[in-house]
Design an enzyme around this catalytic site. Sequence first.
Site, short mmCIF file in Angstrom:
data_model
loop_
_atom_site.label_atom_id
_atom_site.label_comp_id
_atom_site.label_asym_id
_atom_site.label_seq_id
_atom_site.Cartn_x
_atom_site.Cartn_y
_atom_site.Cartn_z
N TYR A 38 86.69 145.74 40.17
CA TYR A 38 88.21 145.25 39.90
C TYR A 38 88.74 145.30 38.50
CZ TYR A 38 88.44 143.35 44.57
OH TYR A 38 88.37 143.38 46.17
N LYS A 61 75.93 111.90 42.31
CA LYS A 61 77.22 112.05 42.57
C LYS A 61 77.31 113.46 43.18
CE LYS A 61 78.30 112.08 37.60
NZ LYS A 61 78.89 111.50 36.61
#
EC number: 5.1.1.1
Length: 374
Positions: A261, A35
Amino acid sequence: MRSASIILDSKALTHNLNCVIDTVPDTTKVLAMVKADAYGHGIAHCLPALKDADGLGVACFTEAQHIRELGWDKILVLIEGVFSETEWQQSIEAQCQSIIHHQDQVQWALNHLPPENSPCRTVWLKLNTGMNRLGFESDELGDVAQSLVDAGYELILTSHFANADAPNHPSNAKQIDTFTQALQQLREQVDPSIKASLCNSAGILNFKACHFDWVRPGIMLYGSSPVEGVSAQMLKLKPVMSFKASLMAIHNIAAGTSVGYGSRFVANRPIVKGIVSIGYGDGYPRVVDGSAWVSVQLAGEHSSYKCPVIGRVAMDMIAIDLTDVPNPKVGSQVMLWGDPELGAPSVDEIAESAHTLGYELLCRVTQRPLREVL
């Protein structure tokens, strides 16, 4: 060209499948879980290496259709079942078996009986044993099973562990007891030929008395550990996916200089900072903490260097501390995760740094990195 890439080792995938086959009894079949595009690895790349599996498990009919288009002609099971009566009919046409976990699905199955020789005459009947997600309760299971058997279906009783990764968790024994009692009652009262499937990857390794007729390996096929506190290396599993990039810039920075950042990282000494062409836009987790590291390989050297990730992960770049690497060069290979035997961090290590699981990191790798299949 930007160097971020995924290397997929098909031999490692076959090795891990063989580990499952060697662990279970000869009478137990293997439903390989593929899956979410084979846990982010790409089902088209993985399918040839899984040819010895007895069947494949997918989440939904769309995934099953794609796998049929790729040429898989063996058993294919819809683990979430179908979502409509129309989809039930489509699944019969595509020769997909299905889990049945609620009453509407039972009615669709009774309304549309597959041909007598169709593999869809086998359905996987889901029992809720304590996961409390999908499935029938024990007191309603008998009537459901009887109606399906009377209609001409063969049954595989199935359920799912909630805590198989922690073998001593008390819920495991309760779930096993609930499952085995239900199986015994169904075989005595409905059909003695009813088969059973309980174990996922962790269950295969931790509860060998519960392998029954089918096991459903998932994450262990891809070389990530399904067991709490036990590494994939200890389980003799090999990583299928390696994630790599390269150094794109190198700078010397002074003590007190911030990086990235939010200026979260501030150097407490002069360091050599490297910038790597990888980020959360490629699938590297943004939320790694200070324990995350990468492996830097210099051209012409067999050994590699362990370098901490510093500052915040950006969309396209990360920063690393190269201070302990002698004479680093732009273009040097950086392993983000891969094979620990080759000096790389495992995906499980990076997942721990990101406070998540290897499952999630593998599934979150984006399409931007190039793919290479070995």
